[in-house]
Design an enzyme around this catalytic site. Structure first.
Site, PDB file in Angstrom:
ATOM      1  N   ARG A 114       0.811  -1.223   0.000  1.00  0.00           N
ATOM      2  CA  ARG A 114       0.000   0.000   0.000  1.00  0.00           C
ATOM      3  C   ARG A 114       0.844   1.273   0.000  1.00  0.00           C
ATOM      4  O   ARG A 114       0.394   2.318  -0.441  1.00  0.00           O
ATOM      5  CB  ARG A 114      -0.903   0.017   1.246  1.00  0.00           C
ATOM      6  CG  ARG A 114      -1.982  -1.035   1.232  1.00  0.00           C
ATOM      7  CD  ARG A 114      -2.619  -1.128   2.587  1.00  0.00           C
ATOM      8  NE  ARG A 114      -1.585  -1.335   3.614  1.00  0.00           N
ATOM      9  CZ  ARG A 114      -1.811  -1.425   4.912  1.00  0.00           C
ATOM     10  NH1 ARG A 114      -3.027  -1.304   5.377  1.00  0.00           N
ATOM     11  NH2 ARG A 114      -0.828  -1.624   5.756  1.00  0.00           N
ATOM     12  N   LYS A 123       4.126 -19.607   6.282  1.00  0.00           N
ATOM     13  CA  LYS A 123       3.595 -19.952   7.583  1.00  0.00           C
ATOM     14  C   LYS A 123       3.456 -18.673   8.418  1.00  0.00           C
ATOM     15  O   LYS A 123       4.173 -17.724   8.135  1.00  0.00           O
ATOM     16  CB  LYS A 123       4.486 -20.979   8.265  1.00  0.00           C
ATOM     17  CG  LYS A 123       5.699 -20.399   9.026  1.00  0.00           C
ATOM     18  CD  LYS A 123       6.360 -21.412   9.900  1.00  0.00           C
ATOM     19  CE  LYS A 123       6.081 -21.162  11.350  1.00  0.00           C
ATOM     20  NZ  LYS A 123       7.060 -20.367  12.066  1.00  0.00           N
ATOM     21  N   LYS A 179      15.988 -26.463   3.677  1.00  0.00           N
ATOM     22  CA  LYS A 179      17.355 -26.545   4.191  1.00  0.00           C
ATOM     23  C   LYS A 179      18.064 -27.734   3.544  1.00  0.00           C
ATOM     24  O   LYS A 179      17.509 -28.828   3.472  1.00  0.00           O
ATOM     25  CB  LYS A 179      17.348 -26.717   5.718  1.00  0.00           C
ATOM     26  CG  LYS A 179      16.988 -25.446   6.467  1.00  0.00           C
ATOM     27  CD  LYS A 179      17.014 -25.689   7.950  1.00  0.00           C
ATOM     28  CE  LYS A 179      16.434 -24.518   8.719  1.00  0.00           C
ATOM     29  NZ  LYS A 179      17.368 -23.437   8.988  1.00  0.00           N
ATOM     30  N   GLU A 187      17.335 -23.356  20.194  1.00  0.00           N
ATOM     31  CA  GLU A 187      17.776 -22.032  19.740  1.00  0.00           C
ATOM     32  C   GLU A 187      18.336 -21.257  20.927  1.00  0.00           C
ATOM     33  O   GLU A 187      17.877 -21.441  22.063  1.00  0.00           O
ATOM     34  CB  GLU A 187      16.592 -21.244  19.172  1.00  0.00           C
ATOM     35  CG  GLU A 187      15.956 -21.890  17.958  1.00  0.00           C
ATOM     36  CD  GLU A 187      14.870 -20.986  17.377  1.00  0.00           C
ATOM     37  OE1 GLU A 187      15.189 -20.259  16.427  1.00  0.00           O
ATOM     38  OE2 GLU A 187      13.745 -21.008  17.877  1.00  0.00           O
ATOM     39  N   ASP A 205       4.395 -22.431  16.630  1.00  0.00           N
ATOM     40  CA  ASP A 205       5.478 -21.802  15.863  1.00  0.00           C
ATOM     41  C   ASP A 205       6.457 -22.834  15.300  1.00  0.00           C
ATOM     42  O   ASP A 205       6.984 -22.659  14.196  1.00  0.00           O
ATOM     43  CB  ASP A 205       6.231 -20.815  16.769  1.00  0.00           C
ATOM     44  CG  ASP A 205       7.292 -20.024  16.022  1.00  0.00           C
ATOM     45  OD1 ASP A 205       6.961 -19.441  14.987  1.00  0.00           O
ATOM     46  OD2 ASP A 205       8.454 -20.003  16.480  1.00  0.00           O
ATOM     47  N   HIS A 222       7.679 -27.165  11.515  1.00  0.00           N
ATOM     48  CA  HIS A 222       9.057 -27.613  11.279  1.00  0.00           C
ATOM     49  C   HIS A 222       9.339 -28.985  11.907  1.00  0.00           C
ATOM     50  O   HIS A 222       9.897 -29.882  11.265  1.00  0.00           O
ATOM     51  CB  HIS A 222      10.062 -26.607  11.845  1.00  0.00           C
ATOM     52  CG  HIS A 222       9.881 -25.212  11.342  1.00  0.00           C
ATOM     53  ND1 HIS A 222       9.458 -24.920  10.068  1.00  0.00           N
ATOM     54  CD2 HIS A 222      10.070 -23.999  11.942  1.00  0.00           C
ATOM     55  CE1 HIS A 222       9.400 -23.601   9.911  1.00  0.00           C
ATOM     56  NE2 HIS A 222       9.764 -23.033  11.039  1.00  0.00           N
ATOM     57  N   LYS A 237      13.452 -21.788  22.921  1.00  0.00           N
ATOM     58  CA  LYS A 237      14.273 -20.596  22.735  1.00  0.00           C
ATOM     59  C   LYS A 237      15.089 -20.348  24.007  1.00  0.00           C
ATOM     60  O   LYS A 237      14.720 -20.821  25.081  1.00  0.00           O
ATOM     61  CB  LYS A 237      13.388 -19.389  22.433  1.00  0.00           C
ATOM     62  CG  LYS A 237      12.638 -19.544  21.109  1.00  0.00           C
ATOM     63  CD  LYS A 237      12.194 -18.220  20.551  1.00  0.00           C
ATOM     64  CE  LYS A 237      11.405 -18.384  19.265  1.00  0.00           C
ATOM     65  NZ  LYS A 237      12.242 -18.685  18.086  1.00  0.00           N
TER      66      LYS A 237
END
Ligand code: NDP
Ligand code: BG6
Length: 487
Positions: A51, A148, A182, A216, A235, A240, A335
């Site tokens: 936009r 996703k 990957k 992670e 998530d 995954h 995480k």
């Protein structure tokens, strides 16, 4: 080893949301690298659409900055960069309005592949699909690419699928799960189906259990608003982790072709046993200090002191089919863990009987497939501990790093480079089919619903650790331990 580059057919790629974070961080740098590699012909066009009011030059300037920041391009005047930028155009349009669509239609060349990348919020997928079709842009070889999160639960995923199916055939829809792009994730298939060695042992008769870890070190960063509505289950696990599980557990497809591979993955998802409440552990990271740096807690990062969203999930998964019944799969992702490490570890059973006696210390073989970083495989084999004094057994690793084995110093291509080129080539093998996504939600939904109904709260774990203690208890109950998380 230098990979062969075969140019793809001429195409026009429209990036709806072409000014957004994903376009700047991933899509444009990936296209730039493929252009430099000679895979994208000079006649191709890349059209950003959003936009914001921008001229073509303004868009090229924005793209140049994105390349400098995310594609490591230091010299923005370099010939390659200028040639790439010359392929870019910009159209101002609103997914929910009619302005700008005629201009987009005029820009698209006839007789070539048209790819429409919907790099916008999923709530706009339906509006865009309707207008792409309504303005006659879905003619010829047209493809639509979506990102996703593909839905928030089964109901919303079905609605999204329907909104695309109203205007596109399934063979035109490319649902991205970047894990499938990957290099090493594809290697899972090569290792399993390109070697005779493993397949005869790949079942519950010989495999004690399998661990899949995606750890992670990063926190939720600037994506707190999205993440706090999703959590690790939506998530990472629904997509995954589920894809990794499918690739490691599926039957050999008849051919390496899109629907043959996706049919086998779907069978795995459909064979998943519903997960009992005591087989899942949720965690949320606490604040911590490392090397003098203070890292905020999950709740501080998402600015919600009462958040009950999980940043860690550990679970025991069982597959009810002939191959895997009796072999649990332990999955964990989180995480702010101790190290960044994505690895699949296949722990084989003990030998049926030890001829060396109970004191020799028989060990199980373990095959570790490292997806990132330091991609490679390690097979732990049992040998005699050197020296006199009887037969004592130890495990030693047969360790192969792919980059060392291939003598390769070239950086591994980013998943988006491969996936976007596959879209243009019309190869859907590495993309999720609609029924696959829905089956994954059908399995995930009851787990999340259970947390909500019971009012479960995640267990707090120290940042920089291996996760909540409940996850250790989950595997200990079965007499097992998690493998060490190492970089
Ligand atoms: P951003 O919010 O950064 O960008 C959104 C883009 O959409 C902007 O270009 C915006 O431009 C455009 N846009 C918004 N509303 C409209 C509209 N009505 N009509 C046309 N264009 C519109 O989002 P991201 O780039 O981060 O994410 C895009 C999608 O990709 C999302 O679905 C996200 O979940 C997904 N995703 C993102 C990842 C990431 O790393 N960023 C990773 C994985 C998935 P403007 O305001 O000018 O219209
Ligand atoms: C994304 C998730 O899909 O994958 C992120 O939304 C996560 O939360 C990321 O950090 C992990 O991807 P990678 O490629 O860094 O392992």
């Amino acid at each position: 080893m230098v990979s062969r580059v075969i140019p793809v057919d001429p195409f026009d790629l429209v990036i709806f949301g072409g000014t957004g974070d994903l376009a700047r961080r991933k899509i444009l740098p990936a296209l730039y690298r493929r252009f430099c590699a000679g895979q994208i012909l000079d006649c191709c066009q890349i059209i950003g659409a959003a936009r914001s009011e921008l001229s073509n030059d303004g868009y090229r300037q924005m793209a140049a900055e994105a390349l400098r920041e995310f594609a490591d391009v230091s010299d923005i005047d370099a010939v390659e960069v200028q040639e790439f930028l010359a392929r870019l155009h910009y159209v101002q349009l609103d997914a929910r309005g009619e302005d700008g669509w005629q201009e987009l239609a005029r820009l698209l060349s006839e007789d070539r592949i048209h790819a429409f990348y919907l790099s916008v919020a999923p709530s706009l997928f339906g509006d865009l699909a309707e207008r792409i079709a309504g303005h006659g842009l879905a003619r010829g070889e047209a493809r639509v690419v979506v990102e996703k999160p593909f839905g928030h639960d089964l109901t919303s995923a079905k609605a999204l699928n329907q909104s695309l199916a109203n205007h596109f055939d399934e063979s035109q829809i490319y649902r991205i799960d970047h894990y499938l792009g990957k290099e090493t994730v594809q290697n899972l298939m090569a290792i399993r189906f390109g070697n005779l060695l493993f397949e005869p042992l790949w079942n519950s008769r010989y495999v004690d259990h399998i661990q899949i870890t995606v750890a992670e070190t990063v926190g939720v960063g600037g994506r707190g608003e999205y993440y706090d509505r999703a959590g690790a289950m939506r998530d990472m696990v629904q997509n995954h982790m589920m894809q990794l599980l499918c690739l490691i557990a599926m039957e050999p497809p008849a051919r390496f072709e899109p629907d043959a591979v996706r049919d086998e993955k779907l069978k795995v998802i459909r064979a998943l046993k519903p997960v009992a409440a005591h087989d899942v552990v949720r965690g949320q990271y606490a604040a911590f200090i490392k090397d003098g740096t203070e890292y905020p807690s999950y709740r501080d990062a998402v600015h919600d002191p009462a958040s009950t969203t999980e940043s860690y999930v550990g679970l025991k998964v069982e597959i009810e089919n002939w191959r895997w019944i009796g072999t649990p799969f332990y999955l964990r992702t989180g995480k702010r863990l101790a190290a960044r490490s994505s690895v699949i570890e296949v722990v084989f059973k003990d030998t049926p009987y030890s001829i060396f006696g109970a004191d020799a210390g028989d060990k199980a073989n373990i095959l570790s497939i490292r997806l990132q970083p330091n991609e490679g495989i390690t097979l732990e084999v049992t040998i005699k501990e050197p020296g006199p004094g009887g037969m004592r057994l130890i495990n030693v690793p047969l360790d192969m790093s792919f980059s060392t084995a291939l003598g390769d110093n070239e950086p591994v291509a980013d998943a988006y480079e491969r996936l976007i080129m596959d879209v243009i080539r019309g190869n859907q093998t590495l993309f999720m089919r609609g029924d696959e996504v829905e089956a994954a939600w059908a399995w995930t939904d009851p787990i999340i619903d259970g947390w909500e109904i019971r009012g479960d709260r995640p267990e707090v774990y120290p940042g920089g650790s291996t996760g909540p203690t409940g996850a250790d208890a989950l595997v200990a109950r079965d007499g097992r331990v998690w493998r060490t998380i190492r970089p």
